[in-house]
Design a protein around this motif. Sequence first.
Motif, short mmCIF file in Angstrom:
data_model
loop_
_atom_site.label_atom_id
_atom_site.label_comp_id
_atom_site.label_asym_id
_atom_site.label_seq_id
_atom_site.Cartn_x
_atom_site.Cartn_y
_atom_site.Cartn_z
N TYR A 289 0.70 -1.09 -0.05
CA TYR A 289 0.08 -0.10 -0.01
C TYR A 289 0.75 1.13 -0.08
O TYR A 289 0.70 2.46 -0.83
N PHE A 290 1.86 1.22 0.80
CA PHE A 290 2.80 2.48 0.85
C PHE A 290 3.50 2.67 -0.26
O PHE A 290 3.51 3.73 -0.94
N ALA A 291 3.99 1.59 -1.06
CA ALA A 291 4.63 1.81 -2.34
C ALA A 291 3.70 2.46 -3.41
O ALA A 291 3.85 3.13 -4.20
N GLU A 292 2.49 1.61 -3.40
CA GLU A 292 1.31 1.95 -4.44
C GLU A 292 0.94 3.70 -4.18
O GLU A 292 0.88 4.42 -5.33
N THR A 293 0.92 3.88 -3.04
CA THR A 293 0.19 5.32 -2.77
C THR A 293 1.56 6.28 -3.09
O THR A 293 1.28 7.43 -3.72
N MET A 294 2.83 6.04 -2.62
CA MET A 294 3.88 6.77 -3.04
C MET A 294 3.96 6.92 -4.50
O MET A 294 4.26 8.14 -5.05
N ASN A 295 3.63 6.04 -5.32
CA ASN A 295 3.77 5.97 -6.66
C ASN A 295 2.67 6.77 -7.27
O ASN A 295 3.05 7.74 -8.10
N ILE B 281 -0.06 24.55 -8.75
CA ILE B 281 1.04 25.06 -7.51
C ILE B 281 0.79 24.21 -6.16
O ILE B 281 1.18 23.42 -5.63
N ALA B 282 -0.73 24.37 -5.91
CA ALA B 282 -1.31 24.02 -4.84
C ALA B 282 -1.14 22.43 -4.96
O ALA B 282 -1.34 21.52 -3.70
N THR B 283 -1.59 21.92 -5.94
CA THR B 283 -1.64 20.17 -6.34
C THR B 283 -0.29 19.72 -5.93
O THR B 283 -0.04 18.87 -5.04
N CYS B 284 0.82 20.50 -6.44
CA CYS B 284 2.00 19.98 -6.24
C CYS B 284 2.35 19.73 -4.80
O CYS B 284 3.17 19.14 -4.15
N LEU B 285 2.18 20.91 -4.08
CA LEU B 285 2.49 21.37 -2.41
C LEU B 285 1.59 20.28 -1.95
O LEU B 285 2.19 19.43 -0.86
N ARG B 286 0.34 19.96 -2.13
CA ARG B 286 -0.34 19.10 -1.41
C ARG B 286 0.14 17.73 -1.63
O ARG B 286 0.51 16.64 -0.63
N ALA B 287 0.68 17.16 -2.49
CA ALA B 287 1.35 16.08 -3.12
C ALA B 287 2.38 15.91 -2.29
O ALA B 287 2.75 14.75 -1.67
N GLY B 288 3.32 16.89 -2.05
CA GLY B 288 4.64 16.90 -1.34
C GLY B 288 4.14 16.52 0.03
O GLY B 288 4.89 15.75 0.61
N ARG B 289 3.38 17.37 0.74
CA ARG B 289 2.91 16.96 2.17
C ARG B 289 2.31 15.81 2.25
O ARG B 289 2.81 15.22 3.30
N MET B 290 1.51 15.44 1.31
CA MET B 290 1.00 13.99 1.47
C MET B 290 2.17 12.96 1.63
O MET B 290 2.21 11.93 2.47
N LEU C 152 3.00 10.45 4.81
CA LEU C 152 2.88 9.07 4.61
C LEU C 152 4.46 8.47 4.94
O LEU C 152 4.26 7.42 5.72
N ALA C 153 5.41 9.08 4.63
CA ALA C 153 6.64 8.76 5.14
C ALA C 153 7.13 8.92 6.38
O ALA C 153 8.00 8.42 7.08
N GLY C 154 6.27 9.68 7.05
CA GLY C 154 6.63 9.86 8.49
C GLY C 154 7.39 11.13 8.88
O GLY C 154 7.89 11.11 9.90
N CYS C 155 7.81 11.79 7.83
CA CYS C 155 8.48 13.01 7.90
C CYS C 155 7.67 14.29 8.16
O CYS C 155 7.01 14.81 7.45
N THR C 156 7.57 14.90 9.44
CA THR C 156 6.88 16.09 9.61
C THR C 156 7.65 16.89 10.34
O THR C 156 8.68 16.73 11.22
N CYS C 157 7.55 18.30 10.17
CA CYS C 157 8.16 19.09 10.72
C CYS C 157 7.79 19.21 12.18
O CYS C 157 6.55 19.26 12.47
N ALA C 158 8.57 19.56 13.28
CA ALA C 158 8.30 19.73 14.61
C ALA C 158 7.24 20.91 14.95
O ALA C 158 6.36 20.82 15.50
N ASN C 159 7.44 22.11 14.32
CA ASN C 159 6.36 22.97 14.32
C ASN C 159 5.15 22.63 13.90
O ASN C 159 4.10 23.03 14.59
N ALA C 160 5.02 21.94 12.85
CA ALA C 160 3.83 21.50 12.17
C ALA C 160 2.95 20.72 13.14
O ALA C 160 1.82 20.65 13.32
#
Length: 124
Positions: free
Chosen positions: A58-64, A85-94, A98-106
Amino acid sequence: MSDLASARYRAAVAVEMRLAGSSYDDISQALGFANRSGAWKAVDRTLGRIQDQKASAYFAETMNDLDMLHERAWAAAMAGDLKAIATCLRAGRMKRRLAGCTCANAQKGRRVSGTAARSGDSSG
């Protein structure tokens, strides 16, 4: 048959028996486990392995999918299309989420202003 292959086969049969409604005591007796706990552990480990494999797929498919979404929107975003632009930013955030990388401030729900971000201070 190697010990590992034998154990995996026995665990697979234990799962089949459990899904068919057998008790752990019955599984233990039929397959030669020392007690019902051994049968339970075999079933639990096997189901956990299956769940891990499905989660990885599921992780691999979703990242793809997110990579393809980002790639398709990129050219329009570079041309100044605000929705792209908003789509690119949203995809990057997602992808980061999904990968577990989140900003401490966020995680704390705080925003970092431009001046504060440059100075390393998140209170501004």
